[in-house]
Design an enzyme around this catalytic site. Structure first.
Site, PDB file in Angstrom:
ATOM      1  N   HIS A  65       0.834  -1.208   0.000  1.00 30.95           N
ATOM      2  CA  HIS A  65       0.000   0.000   0.000  1.00 30.95           C
ATOM      3  C   HIS A  65       0.872   1.263   0.000  1.00 30.95           C
ATOM      4  CE1 HIS A  65      -3.719   2.222   1.430  1.00 30.95           C
ATOM      5  NE2 HIS A  65      -2.779   3.062   1.832  1.00 30.95           N
ATOM      6  N   GLU A  66       1.863   1.319   0.890  1.00 33.37           N
ATOM      7  CA  GLU A  66       2.672   2.528   1.009  1.00 33.37           C
ATOM      8  C   GLU A  66       3.603   2.715  -0.189  1.00 33.37           C
ATOM      9  OE1 GLU A  66       1.877   4.708   3.014  1.00 33.37           O
ATOM     10  OE2 GLU A  66       0.639   3.531   4.391  1.00 33.37           O
ATOM     11  N   ASP A 102      -9.728   8.863  -7.013  1.00 36.36           N
ATOM     12  CA  ASP A 102      -8.289   8.597  -7.001  1.00 36.36           C
ATOM     13  C   ASP A 102      -7.661   8.933  -8.343  1.00 36.36           C
ATOM     14  OD1 ASP A 102      -9.341   6.586  -8.532  1.00 36.36           O
ATOM     15  OD2 ASP A 102      -8.340   4.942  -7.475  1.00 36.36           O
ATOM     16  N   VAL A 124      -8.135   7.596 -11.190  1.00 31.58           N
ATOM     17  CA  VAL A 124      -7.881   6.409 -11.999  1.00 31.58           C
ATOM     18  C   VAL A 124      -9.227   5.922 -12.540  1.00 31.58           C
ATOM     19  CG1 VAL A 124      -6.991   4.050 -12.026  1.00 31.58           C
ATOM     20  CG2 VAL A 124      -5.884   5.785 -10.603  1.00 31.58           C
ATOM     21  N   ALA A 160     -17.695   5.371  -1.507  1.00 28.63           N
ATOM     22  CA  ALA A 160     -17.838   6.374  -0.457  1.00 28.63           C
ATOM     23  C   ALA A 160     -17.113   5.887   0.792  1.00 28.63           C
ATOM     24  CB  ALA A 160     -19.306   6.626  -0.157  1.00 28.63           C
ATOM     25  N   ASP A 209      -5.046  -7.631   5.243  1.00 28.89           N
ATOM     26  CA  ASP A 209      -4.093  -8.133   4.258  1.00 28.89           C
ATOM     27  C   ASP A 209      -4.631  -9.314   3.460  1.00 28.89           C
ATOM     28  OD1 ASP A 209      -2.381  -6.227   5.201  1.00 28.89           O
ATOM     29  OD2 ASP A 209      -0.728  -7.606   5.624  1.00 28.89           O
TER      30      ASP A 209
END
Length: 415
Positions: free
Chosen positions: A228-229, A250, A252, A259, A292
């Site tokens: 993610h980071e 985002d 994209v 929401a 995850d």
């Protein structure tokens, strides 16, 4: 300070923090306009061609621990660190085993690209290293407000290494510095390079799929916090656009609007935006907040953004390691930036006399020759022989010498 109690991702507010402190001045609108223009420059079918290109980045992991023996508590083991590199290399290539769990609804847009994260083999002074630095920190736990102090404990040049700091992080599972565009004046303070990288809590770095690492959080123990980071580090935003209604984006096109963030590991399908005809949420996306075990997908649109960043953004394009099977003594700069500032304006080799009489040919990504020179003398400034300025991006070369085998490699031109 209480024991670290991570909540989610601190990247968006970290960027705001840098803006408020006058370290960067670029607005979201400026960045996204630049990104839109860069995407528009790409030729049709560029994604298919790019999947075959290998991007390799060297990583340094700074373990900021509390004095425990290696492999204990905050001083995580090398095996735990390597498990995280394994996850990154599979997730970004879409070779992760749980890609099979991506719902059929999203398979048409599921994508990956050929990127490799490798622990650095040499340190900034050229000495051998395993890519892991261990420092006992001056604090026992860290908040984002102590960001500069944390990163001053151990830092390698952000132009050459992806810095990842692993520590006892309080308040978030992790956060990253978002990339900048190539627009002039967006980086106000040069000290910003000293902060560039990713911070992750030690309980969220690594994967129990590759060993038994008891320190890992039971809900976030497959290494997806780092996935993610790193996504943020390469220019991806949260899939819901950090708004709690359907107005967020985002930027994209192939990620469905939703929401707010998702949590836990819900069953598919879940529905969200638009309000009058809710579509299916892509809560499996790495840029959501699910656990995850529920994450398994980047989209083609997200990959396209990351490639733009890798090929163009300052301190992202310079991370790329040239791929070559040539012996180590064939040394050349992996990037150059002919912008007239007197720094790195020409593509340089360390010993051009060694190649006296050899023919250097440079090709663009479509295989078209764009520059040739016999007895190269470090004079290429990113233009053709006719003086046409070439666009930034990857270029490939062959050095043909009569008495030796051909030398092949790649270089990136930064505009």
């Amino acid at each position: 300070m209480p024991a670290a109690a991570q909540e989610d991702c601190g990247t968006p507010t970290y960027r705001q923090q840098l803006q408020q402190r006058g370290i960067i001045s670029e607005s979201e609108h400026q960045f996204e306009q630049w990104m839109k223009q860069e995407l528009a420059k790409k030729p049709p079918g560029f994604m298919a061609r790019t999947r075959e290109e290998v991007y390799r980045i060297q990583v340094v992991v700074h373990v900021i621990h509390n004095g425990e023996p290696v492999g204990t508590g905050t001083n995580i083991s090398e095996a735990q660190i390597q498990s995280q590199l394994n996850v990154l290399n599979l997730d970004f290539k879409r070779l992760n085993a749980d890609a099979a769990n991506t719902p059929v609804d999203f398979l048409p847009v599921a994508s990956g690209f050929n990127i490799e994260f490798v622990l650095a083999a040499t340190d900034p002074e050229g000495r051998p290293t395993n890519g892991i630095v261990r420092r006992q920190g001056s604090l026992s736990a860290w908040t984002r407000e102590e960001d500069e102090l944390l990163k001053s404990q151990s830092y390698w040049p952000a132009e050459s290494y992806l810095n990842i700091w692993v520590c006892n992080l309080f308040g978030f599972r992790g956060y990253a510095q978002f990339p900048l565009s190539t627009l002039p004046g967006v980086e106000v303070q040069p000290t910003n390079r000293l902060l560039d990288g990713i911070v992750i809590g030690y309980r969220f770095f690594g994967s129990n799929d590759y060993g038994n690492f008891p320190v890992l959080n039971t809900s976030f123990n497959k290494g997806r916090t780092a996935t993610h980071e790193v996504g943020h580090f390469f220019g991806l935003r949260h899939i819901w656009g950090d708004e709690n209604d359907c107005s967020g984006t985002d930027f994209v096109e192939d990620t469905p609007p939703q929401a707010g963030s998702s949590s836990g590991c819900p069953s598919h399908p879940q529905f969200s935006c638009p309000a009058d005809a809710p579509g299916k949420k892509m809560f499996q996306n790495y840029m959501d907040f699910t656990q995850d075990a529920c994450m398994n997908i980047f989209t083609a649109g997200q990959v396209a953004r990351m490639i733009i960043i890798l090929e163009s953004s300052p301190r992202r394009a310079s991370l790329l390691i040239p791929l070559s099977d040539n012996p180590p003594d064939y040394e050349y700069e992996k990037i150059f930036s002919p912008n007239g500032d007197g720094i790195n304006d020409f593509w340089r080799w360390t010993n051009t006399l060694k190649y006296d009489g050899c023919l250097l040919t440079v090709y663009n990504r479509f295989g078209k020759p764009v520059y040739e020179k016999v007895s190269y003398d470090n004079s290429w400034d990113g233009r053709t022989a006719d003086g046409i300025v070439l666009e930034g991006g990857p270029y490939f070369f062959i050095m043909k010498c009569a008495s030796e085998r051909d030398i092949k490699g790649s270089v990136r031109l930064i505009r």
